[in-house]
Every structure is written in structure tokens, then in C-alpha cells.
Write a protein that holds these residues in place. Structure first.
Motif, PDB file in Angstrom:
ATOM      1  N   THR A  74      -4.404  36.730 -34.733  1.00 21.44           N
ATOM      2  CA  THR A  74      -4.616  36.380 -33.328  1.00 21.44           C
ATOM      3  C   THR A  74      -5.048  37.601 -32.529  1.00 21.44           C
ATOM      4  O   THR A  74      -4.503  38.685 -32.720  1.00 21.44           O
ATOM      5  N   ARG A 120      -1.782  31.339 -27.411  1.00 25.45           N
ATOM      6  CA  ARG A 120      -0.577  31.000 -28.157  1.00 25.45           C
ATOM      7  C   ARG A 120      -0.534  29.530 -28.565  1.00 25.45           C
ATOM      8  O   ARG A 120      -0.165  29.176 -29.684  1.00 25.45           O
ATOM      9  N   ARG A 158      -3.003  28.932 -31.273  1.00 18.39           N
ATOM     10  CA  ARG A 158      -2.482  29.491 -32.514  1.00 18.39           C
ATOM     11  C   ARG A 158      -1.389  28.593 -33.100  1.00 18.39           C
ATOM     12  O   ARG A 158      -1.337  28.343 -34.306  1.00 18.39           O
ATOM     13  N   VAL A 167      -1.458  33.144 -38.652  1.00 20.54           N
ATOM     14  CA  VAL A 167      -2.793  33.004 -38.068  1.00 20.54           C
ATOM     15  C   VAL A 167      -3.110  34.287 -37.304  1.00 20.54           C
ATOM     16  O   VAL A 167      -2.485  34.565 -36.279  1.00 20.54           O
ATOM     17  N   GLU A 176      -2.849  25.671 -34.874  1.00 16.37           N
ATOM     18  CA  GLU A 176      -3.428  26.058 -36.158  1.00 16.37           C
ATOM     19  C   GLU A 176      -2.321  26.362 -37.187  1.00 16.37           C
ATOM     20  O   GLU A 176      -2.418  25.983 -38.356  1.00 16.37           O
TER      21      GLU A 176
END
Ligand code: AMP
Ligand code: MN
Ligand code: MN
Ligand code: MN
Length: 286
Positions: free
Chosen positions: A165, A97, A100, A163, A103
Motif C-alpha cells: 500500500t 485503507r 486495501r 496488500v 482487496e
């Protein structure tokens, strides 16, 4: 009254655990599950508040999982938060997390505004960073009308801040929950945008992997959703759960303590649990 799916500031809820529990008790809820995303950090505080408020707190967690490329959520009810595999699994998901979130920050800062990640991170405090935190921040900065609008423009699947994941495998998540003595519930089954066939496949596999219940009544869904989920629970012999998925006062989320009853022919998930006398019974007339 049961509400077996809620969030606090340990993830993307607006209220601290104590505040959430107090509000739930005032709304008439007698058994409340706190189920933060990939975190059990709010449970100790919630337990204390529940004792003080005279309601039953079910320790829970909402685990992010990836099923055949789709993100699905598995609620573990009545878990022992200290269980090793669960703790390790959740720690891994929180690391995923965090990466992510960074990003997402890079992508949205490039596109929209510098400093976004820092602001979002500060708004999450000690809690987990979720897309909800990005949504609230984008709305606060005037880059979206409200949090929902921020999801539509920037955060939903396929949008610039999305993003892809890899979360936990469903079988893994169910294993952590069961090893921690808990019950695995597939959350809000109608929110995954799956076809009827795909949903049946998901629920069938969930049941085979050791999943026990379906969230048949979800504050998060439309009216017809309950019937579709109930049908699915019957087909696969699953127990039924109900939860508001309450996050806070804003954003059109459902209210605490306003859930319709479960269909009468289904067995509620709480039939698995030993009865628990409420700690404090107020004498009548006092
Ligand atoms: P995450 O687990 O970080 O991807 O964040 C998922 C959370 O975002 C969900 O648990 C919801 O609280 C929230 N969410 C997802 N989709 C929407 C939406 N369209 N509008 C508002 N909130 C949403
Ligand atoms: Mn959420
Ligand atoms: Mn969810
Ligand atoms: Mn939830």
C-alpha cells in the motif's frame, strides 16, 4: 505520568475512548494522547472523558506513511483535529485503507473462507478497518491460533493477505501535523526492521522534513530498543516521546501506565507544551 501513544475502537484498540481514558486515569496516567490510526474520530469523546476523570488529553493521530517503500508511522501530538489539510489527508488515507481492506478480503476469501470481509467490516463498526481486525477475526474463526499467529501466517509483509500500500509521503504527513499546530513524532523506530544505516537515514530525513521527536520509550519494543532510539535522538537533536502503543488487554500488548522513564539527558516532547493545570484536584483526606 505521560502516555503519548494509545488506540481506541476508532481504529484497532479494544476499548471505546471513554473506557480507555477511564482505565488510563486509574493506571496513574495524568497526560494521555489518543492516537488512532489515520483517524481523529475518538478525540471528542476522549476529551469529555478526560475532563470527567481529571486528566489531560492530548489530541493525537498515528499517520500511516510510506518511506522508500517501508511503512512507517508518524504520530501527530497536540493537533487541532479540524485543520483542513489534516482532515483531507486523513480522509484520503481512510479511502486507501478501505480499498486495501477489500482487496485483503478478496485474497483471503479466495484462500481461506468466504464472508470474511463482511465479518471483519462488522467487527470494525464505525471505526477504521486495520490488519488487526483481520487478525482477530481469523483467530476467532480458528484459522489462526491468535492474532499474532494470524499476522505471521497471513497478514505480515509477503504473506497471502498482505496488500502493498502507498500511504502518505512522510513530508506530507509532517506538513499536515504542523499545519494543525501539532508536533510530529516518529513512532516505534525499532519496529521497522531497518538496518542501523537505514534507520539513521530515515531519522535524519524525518528531522529535515520538520519532524520534532522520536518515540524513544515505546511499550512496543524491547529493552535495548530504548538505548538505540535515544542514541538516534541525540545524534539528530530530536526531542523524546514515550508511549505504550496500548491496544487492549489481549495479544501481548504492554499495559497502560507501565512505561520506564525517558533517559535523563533527553528533552521530553512535552517541554514544547504550555503547562496545563489538572482540572480537578482532590482535597487531601477526602
Ligand atoms: P495496518 O495499519 O492496518 O497495517 O495495521 C497495523 C497494526 O497491526 C499495527 O498498528 C499493530 O496494531 C498491528 N500489528 C502489526 N504487526 C503485528 C504483529 N506481528 N502482531 C500483532 N499485531 C500486529
Ligand atoms: Mn495498531
Ligand atoms: Mn504504529
Ligand atoms: Mn500505534
Amino acid at each position: 505520568m505521560y502516555d503519548l501513544h494509545t488506540h481506541s475502537t476508532a481504529s484497532d484498540g479494544a476499548y471505546a475512548p471513554t473506557d480507555l481514558v477511564t482505565r488510563a486515569a486509574a493506571a496513574g496516567i495524568t497526560t494521555l494522547a489518543l492516537s488512532d490510526h489515520d483517524s481523529t474520530a475518538g478525540l471528542a469523546e476522549a476529551q469529555g472523558a478526560a475532563r470527567a476523570a481529571g486528566i489531560r488529553l492530548i489530541p493525537a493521530v498515528e499517520i500511516s506513511a510510506t518511506w522508500r517503500g517501508h511503512t512507517v508511522h508518524i504520530v501527530g501530538l497536540h493537533i487541532a483535529p479540524d485543520s483542513g489539510p489534516l482532515k483531507q489527508g486523513l480522509a484520503h488515507l481512510r479511502a486507501v485503507r478501505q480499498e486495501r481492506a477489500r482487496e485483503m478480503g478478496r485474497r483471503l476469501e479466495r484462500k481461506l473462507i468466504p464472508g470474511l470481509f463482511e465479518a471483519v467490516s462488522a467487527s470494525a463498526g464505525d471505526g477504521m478497518i486495520t490488519r488487526t481486525h483481520f487478525a482477530r477475526q481469523l483467530a476467532a474463526l480458528g484459522l489462526a491460533g491468535d492474532a499474532r499467529d494470524a499476522f505471521e501466517r497471513y497478514l505480515a509483509r509477503g504473506k497471502p493477505g498482505y496488500v502493498p500500500t502507498e500511504w502518505a509521503e512522510p513530508a506530507e504527513a509532517i506538513g499536515w501535523i504542523r499545519t494543525a499546530g501539532g508536533t510530529a513524532v516518529l513512532a516505534h523506530p525499532q519496529r521497522y526492521r531497518l538496518s542501523g544505516g537505514q534507520l539513521r537515514r530515515l531519522v535524519g530525513e524525518f528531522q529535515e522534513m520538520g519532524g520534532a521527536a522520536l518515540e524513544v520509550v515505546s511499550g512496543n519494543g524491547a529493552l535495548g530498543d530504548t538505548q538505540a532510539s535515544a542514541e538516534c535522538a541525540r545524534r539528530f537533536g530530536l526531542l523524546a516521546s514515550c508511549g505504550s502503543d496500548f491496544h487492549g488487554p489481549d495479544g501481548g500488548w504492554p499495559k497502560l501506565g507501565r512505561l520506564p522513564p525517558l533517559p535523563a539527558d533527553l528533552t521530553p516532547v512535552w517541554s514544547l507544551w504550555s503547562p496545563h493545570p489538572l482540572p480537578r484536584q482532590r482535597a487531601s483526606g477526602s
